[in-house]
Design a protein around this motif. Structure first.
Motif, mmCIF file in Angstrom:
data_model
loop_
_atom_site.group_PDB
_atom_site.id
_atom_site.type_symbol
_atom_site.label_atom_id
_atom_site.label_comp_id
_atom_site.label_asym_id
_atom_site.label_seq_id
_atom_site.Cartn_x
_atom_site.Cartn_y
_atom_site.Cartn_z
ATOM 1 N N ALA A 158 -48.762 -2.729 -7.130
ATOM 2 C CA ALA A 158 -48.799 -1.265 -6.987
ATOM 3 C C ALA A 158 -48.495 -0.815 -5.566
ATOM 4 C CB ALA A 158 -50.161 -0.731 -7.423
ATOM 5 N N GLY A 159 -48.610 -1.745 -4.607
ATOM 6 C CA GLY A 159 -48.286 -1.394 -3.223
ATOM 7 C C GLY A 159 -49.294 -0.498 -2.555
ATOM 8 N N ASN A 160 -50.579 -0.592 -2.993
ATOM 9 C CA ASN A 160 -51.636 0.216 -2.383
ATOM 10 C C ASN A 160 -52.336 -0.583 -1.293
ATOM 11 O OD1 ASN A 160 -51.060 2.290 -4.194
ATOM 12 N ND2 ASN A 160 -52.510 1.481 -5.714
ATOM 13 N N CYS A 161 -52.533 0.039 -0.144
ATOM 14 C CA CYS A 161 -53.001 -0.690 1.027
ATOM 15 C C CYS A 161 -53.663 0.282 1.997
ATOM 16 C CB CYS A 161 -51.801 -1.389 1.678
ATOM 17 S SG CYS A 161 -52.069 -2.073 3.320
ATOM 18 N N GLU A 162 -54.622 -0.221 2.739
ATOM 19 C CA GLU A 162 -55.195 0.518 3.863
ATOM 20 C C GLU A 162 -55.050 -0.321 5.120
ATOM 21 O OE1 GLU A 162 -59.128 1.977 3.379
ATOM 22 O OE2 GLU A 162 -58.619 3.274 1.678
ATOM 23 N N LEU A 163 -54.675 0.332 6.200
ATOM 24 C CA LEU A 163 -54.462 -0.352 7.473
ATOM 25 C C LEU A 163 -55.266 0.339 8.563
ATOM 26 C CD1 LEU A 163 -52.806 -2.501 9.100
ATOM 27 C CD2 LEU A 163 -51.084 -0.714 9.442
ATOM 28 N N TYR A 164 -56.026 -0.455 9.307
ATOM 29 C CA TYR A 164 -56.741 0.087 10.462
ATOM 30 C C TYR A 164 -56.240 -0.637 11.701
ATOM 31 C CZ TYR A 164 -60.443 1.575 13.623
ATOM 32 O OH TYR A 164 -61.128 2.116 14.687
ATOM 33 N N THR A 165 -55.566 0.091 12.552
ATOM 34 C CA THR A 165 -55.047 -0.473 13.790
ATOM 35 C C THR A 165 -54.903 0.644 14.811
ATOM 36 O OG1 THR A 165 -53.281 -1.844 14.762
ATOM 37 C CG2 THR A 165 -52.621 -0.203 13.125
ATOM 38 N N ASP A 166 -55.047 0.308 16.088
ATOM 39 C CA ASP A 166 -55.010 1.309 17.156
ATOM 40 C C ASP A 166 -55.996 2.445 16.880
ATOM 41 O OD1 ASP A 166 -53.019 -0.094 18.544
ATOM 42 O OD2 ASP A 166 -51.439 0.865 17.363
ATOM 43 N N GLU A 167 -57.160 2.078 16.300
ATOM 44 C CA GLU A 167 -58.236 3.019 16.008
ATOM 45 C C GLU A 167 -57.803 4.154 15.082
ATOM 46 O OE1 GLU A 167 -60.999 3.852 19.280
ATOM 47 O OE2 GLU A 167 -59.643 2.678 20.540
ATOM 48 N N THR A 168 -56.879 3.842 14.193
ATOM 49 C CA THR A 168 -56.394 4.815 13.224
ATOM 50 C C THR A 168 -56.338 4.177 11.840
ATOM 51 O OG1 THR A 168 -55.058 5.950 14.890
ATOM 52 C CG2 THR A 168 -54.468 6.329 12.591
ATOM 53 N N TRP A 169 -56.793 4.946 10.821
ATOM 54 C CA TRP A 169 -56.689 4.523 9.430
ATOM 55 C C TRP A 169 -55.382 5.068 8.858
ATOM 56 C CZ3 TRP A 169 -60.610 1.674 7.081
ATOM 57 C CH2 TRP A 169 -61.844 1.641 7.749
ATOM 58 N N THR A 170 -54.614 4.200 8.197
ATOM 59 C CA THR A 170 -53.399 4.623 7.509
ATOM 60 C C THR A 170 -53.474 4.148 6.064
ATOM 61 O OG1 THR A 170 -52.118 4.430 9.565
ATOM 62 C CG2 THR A 170 -50.872 4.552 7.500
ATOM 63 N N ARG A 171 -53.204 5.052 5.129
ATOM 64 C CA ARG A 171 -53.308 4.714 3.708
ATOM 65 C C ARG A 171 -51.923 4.740 3.076
ATOM 66 N NH1 ARG A 171 -54.896 7.667 -1.064
ATOM 67 N NH2 ARG A 171 -55.059 9.547 0.209
ATOM 68 N N PHE A 172 -51.651 3.690 2.277
ATOM 69 C CA PHE A 172 -50.368 3.556 1.597
ATOM 70 C C PHE A 172 -50.579 3.585 0.087
ATOM 71 C CE2 PHE A 172 -49.921 1.575 5.687
ATOM 72 C CZ PHE A 172 -48.632 1.832 6.099
ATOM 73 N N GLN A 173 -49.688 4.265 -0.606
ATOM 74 C CA GLN A 173 -49.592 4.202 -2.059
ATOM 75 C C GLN A 173 -48.145 3.911 -2.418
ATOM 76 O OE1 GLN A 173 -51.180 7.767 -3.805
ATOM 77 N NE2 GLN A 173 -53.304 7.153 -3.484
ATOM 78 N N ALA A 174 -47.951 2.915 -3.274
ATOM 79 C CA ALA A 174 -46.592 2.506 -3.641
ATOM 80 C C ALA A 174 -45.758 2.239 -2.394
ATOM 81 C CB ALA A 174 -45.929 3.551 -4.526
ATOM 82 N N ASP A 175 -46.385 1.561 -1.413
ATOM 83 C CA ASP A 175 -45.723 1.171 -0.162
ATOM 84 C C ASP A 175 -45.264 2.354 0.674
ATOM 85 O OD1 ASP A 175 -46.060 -1.554 -0.678
ATOM 86 O OD2 ASP A 175 -44.236 -1.624 -1.896
ATOM 87 N N THR A 176 -45.854 3.529 0.444
ATOM 88 C CA THR A 176 -45.485 4.727 1.190
ATOM 89 C C THR A 176 -46.726 5.314 1.848
ATOM 90 O OG1 THR A 176 -43.705 5.216 -0.391
ATOM 91 C CG2 THR A 176 -44.466 7.028 1.018
ATOM 92 N N VAL A 177 -46.597 5.722 3.109
ATOM 93 C CA VAL A 177 -47.718 6.327 3.813
ATOM 94 C C VAL A 177 -48.062 7.657 3.163
ATOM 95 C CG1 VAL A 177 -48.519 7.305 6.003
ATOM 96 C CG2 VAL A 177 -47.143 5.222 6.002
ATOM 97 N N VAL A 178 -49.335 7.807 2.781
ATOM 98 C CA VAL A 178 -49.774 9.057 2.150
ATOM 99 C C VAL A 178 -50.856 9.754 2.980
ATOM 100 C CG1 VAL A 178 -49.157 8.338 -0.175
ATOM 101 C CG2 VAL A 178 -51.451 7.816 0.714
ATOM 102 N N GLY A 179 -51.274 9.140 4.080
ATOM 103 C CA GLY A 179 -52.271 9.801 4.915
ATOM 104 C C GLY A 179 -52.724 8.918 6.046
#
Length: 242
Positions: A81-102
């Motif tokens: 499904a390509g869903n992922c959360e990334l925390y780096t440089d003190e920022t949360w980035t959320r991916f859905q279907a390999d696309t940044v959504v927030g």
């Protein structure tokens, strides 16, 4: 010299005796300096709870790639499904279907006080800890689940640190405006490399469990390709399998 002596007295006796929260953070760091692992891969089952009934509502499997200090990638099953959360440089980035959504700024209290504190400079941990508004001038001792702990902070914001192994046991954060309280418990610690890992985490809101994490697999025998922590290009970690 006197400062070091007072710290040793506090550690030996279990009585703070002018010990500060900064002393506790420094003791945590110094105990494992040069020993704590830097890479960690784990698989966890995440249980979500219904807010109204308090009963388990749904389950997810997360694959976490952790590079210390400061970086976590969480791939959420099903992996295709390509869903992922990334925390780096003190920022949360959320991916859905390999696309940044927030994205939103940190901090990440578990990463900071459960892992990074043992690797990064004490001053960096203290600087980041200021965001939680914990009163580091107040320290007392309390028993928690049969073990003695240092409790750092006032009645609304507290760090509970196991006195013997200097590991985070509990974190309490109350919103001064709304009175809403968040509690995080780190439990079932297991030795790992030169450090430890809490294999069960419980997240509570206003006294009720809303999230529970159980680690089913973990290893420090892993290397990560830098591209998995990039905020563009969704390279899946090589170790992750369905």
């Amino acid at each position: 010299m006197l400062h070091s002596f007072l710290l040793l007295v506090a550690l030996w006796s279990g009585v703070p005796q002018d010990m500060s929260g900064e002393d506790v953070i420094r003791a945590m760091h110094d105990r494992y300096a040069g020993k704590w692992y830097e890479n960690l891969a784990l698989v966890q089952t995440v249980t979500y709870y219904d807010v109204e009934s308090g009963a388990p509502d749904s389950f997810r499997v997360w694959y976490e790639s952790i590079q210390l200090p400061g970086t976590v990638r969480s791939d959420i099953a099903p992996l295709d499904a390509g869903n992922c959360e990334l925390y780096t440089d003190e920022t949360w980035t959320r991916f859905q279907a390999d696309t940044v959504v927030g994205s939103r700024p940190g901090p990440h209290p578990i990463l900071l006080l459960g892992f990074d504190v043992y690797l990064q400079p004490v001053e960096e941990t203290l600087e980041k800890l200021e965001r939680f508004r914990v009163d580091l001038s107040q320290v007392r001792t309390e028993e928690w689940q049969g073990r003695q702990t240092y409790v750092v902070g006032d009645e609304s914001r507290q760090l509970w640190v196991d006195m013997e192994n200097l590991l985070l046991a509990r974190l309490l954060l109350k919103n001064p405006n709304t009175g809403s309280e968040r509690e995080i418990r780190m439990e079932a610690y297991e030795p790992l490399g030169g450090g430890w890992i809490a294999t069960e985490l419980t997240f509570m809101r206003n006294g009720r469990v809303d999230l529970y994490e159980r680690y089913d697999y973990w290893t420090i025998e892993v290397e990560f390709q830098p591209s998995i922590f990039a905020t563009s290009g969704r390279t899946r970690p090589a170790w992750v399998r369905n």
